[in-house]
Design a protein around this motif. Structure first.
Motif, PDB file in Angstrom:
ATOM      1  N   HIS A  30      78.077  50.434  32.745  1.00  0.00           N
ATOM      2  CA  HIS A  30      79.182  51.398  32.846  1.00  0.00           C
ATOM      3  C   HIS A  30      78.878  52.434  33.925  1.00  0.00           C
ATOM      4  CE1 HIS A  30      82.647  53.766  31.725  1.00  0.00           C
ATOM      5  NE2 HIS A  30      81.882  54.831  31.547  1.00  0.00           N
ATOM      6  N   THR A  34      81.154  53.004  37.409  1.00  0.00           N
ATOM      7  CA  THR A  34      81.962  54.224  37.481  1.00  0.00           C
ATOM      8  C   THR A  34      81.321  55.362  38.270  1.00  0.00           C
ATOM      9  OG1 THR A  34      81.061  55.035  35.368  1.00  0.00           O
ATOM     10  CG2 THR A  34      83.083  53.707  35.285  1.00  0.00           C
ATOM     11  N   ARG A  36      80.049  57.741  41.304  1.00  0.00           N
ATOM     12  CA  ARG A  36      80.651  58.058  42.606  1.00  0.00           C
ATOM     13  C   ARG A  36      79.617  58.565  43.606  1.00  0.00           C
ATOM     14  NH1 ARG A  36      85.468  61.196  39.507  1.00  0.00           N
ATOM     15  NH2 ARG A  36      86.650  59.352  38.827  1.00  0.00           N
ATOM     16  N   PRO A  83      87.867  53.413  31.909  1.00  0.00           N
ATOM     17  CA  PRO A  83      87.709  54.458  32.933  1.00  0.00           C
ATOM     18  C   PRO A  83      86.396  55.206  32.752  1.00  0.00           C
ATOM     19  CG  PRO A  83      89.255  55.168  31.237  1.00  0.00           C
ATOM     20  CD  PRO A  83      88.938  53.734  30.942  1.00  0.00           C
ATOM     21  N   LYS A  84      86.056  55.970  33.731  1.00  0.00           N
ATOM     22  CA  LYS A  84      84.801  56.733  33.758  1.00  0.00           C
ATOM     23  C   LYS A  84      84.739  57.703  32.573  1.00  0.00           C
ATOM     24  CE  LYS A  84      82.368  59.820  37.034  1.00  0.00           C
ATOM     25  NZ  LYS A  84      81.206  58.965  37.364  1.00  0.00           N
TER      26      LYS A  84
END
Length: 328
Positions: A30, A34, A36, A83-84
């Motif tokens: 995960h 996700t 960045r 989602p993150k």
């Protein structure tokens, strides 16, 4: 590889390694999907390498010893499209915690192992965990995410304890350096528990699991504040973390059984940390606080174990044969 029979120590330690490393892989996946900040990418990859190698090596140990391979956890416990959930700041903090916890557990495992190949396995893990921890701290310092422990002024002379009031629960002298160290580390650990419980509570759709996570968050906050108050009473300001650790997404990310196991591992580690902290603290009011919180955590852990057993989520560790049952 040595063909000598694995000892009970080695079987138990390798089994735990397999389960906990397999637990880490979906979490790290995960993070991988996700994150960045590209600066933490190598750290996620290193942590993933350590976990996957741990699973593979333990699988080989068990297979060659003709012992059953644990089920553990897998990518089936992750929603890859979720989602993150965690910010990059928390990912870095979590990886640092993984490295620190790995050094402790692998160091113990090394000391409890006999076979040379098993000892070499744990020695190599210690080397990699050491590298992971150093890199996480260095990058955290560079980014201003890593929070330094408190600093204190020390006299330029050695002293000896002259009175029993030093450890008396009612005199409440100022904290010594070892007491500060353990109070601060337990604040950090409870902060991680608080974040994980919040994240798991907001993404689980199971009411029982959600309630357990809410209780875990409440307990983590209570413990964190108790430790902060003890520091405050000695005029020591608790360093604050300014980074945001969670997003507001509520879509399921991990399976309920994986989330429950992660929290059970943290709670178990918490009990061990409190026992160690109690043993090195010389002010009895602090010792009493730790002993009380050990019971608090043990009750929470037992509630979690009940949930896992009820749902068929708790994999049984290797067990010695029941000799009394065999002769009935």
């Amino acid at each position: 590889m040595s063909q000598k029979t694995l000892t009970a120590n080695e079987i138990g330690l390798l089994w735990t390694q397999y389960i906990q490393n397999s637990m880490a892989i979906p979490v790290l996946e995960h993070f991988q999907l996700t994150h960045r900040d590209e600066e933490i990418q190598p750290l996620i990859s290193l942590a993933r390498e350590i976990a996957e190698q741990g699973v593979n090596d333990c699988h080989r140990f068990f297979e060659e010893a003709e012992l059953p391979i644990p089920n553990g956890y897998s990518m089936d416990d992750l929603n890859p499209n979720a989602p993150k959930l965690f910010t990059d700041s928390f990912m870095l903090t979590f990886l640092e915690h993984m490295g620190q916890a790995g050094l402790t557990s692998d160091g113990f495992s090394l000391g409890a192992s006999s076979r040379e190949d098993v000892r070499n396995f744990f020695s190599e893990r210690i080397r990699k965990q050491d590298h992971l921890f150093h890199e996480c701290v260095n990058i955290g310092l560079d980014k201003g995410i890593y929070t330094r422990p408190p600093q204190i002024a020390i006299k330029n002379e050695t002293e000896y304890i002259e009175s029993k009031s030093y450890y008396h629960p009612f005199s409440k002298r100022s904290l010594n350096a070892m007491e500060i160290t353990h109070l601060y580390e337990n604040i950090k650990n409870n902060t991680i528990g608080e974040v994980l419980c919040q994240g798991f509570a907001q993404t689980s759709k199971n009411k029982t699991v959600k309630e357990h996570m809410k209780q875990g968050k409440k307990m983590s906050i209570k413990h964190r504040k108790l430790f902060s108050d003890l520091l405050d009473q000695s005029g020591i300001m608790t360093p604050m973390v300014s980074a945001n650790f969670l997003t507001t997404h509520t879509d399921p990310v991990f399976s309920d059984r994986l989330m429950m196991y992660i929290i059970s591992v943290l709670a178990s580690a918490g009990q061990g940390n409190y026992a160690t902290s109690s043993s090195v603290s010389l002010r009895y009011d602090i010792v009493f606080t730790y002993q009380r919180l050990i019971l608090d955590t043990a009750i929470y852990s037992k509630d979690g174990l009940d949930i896992m057993i009820h749902n068929g989520w708790f994999e049984e560790p290797p067990q010695a044969p029941d000799r009394e049952k065999l002769i009935q």
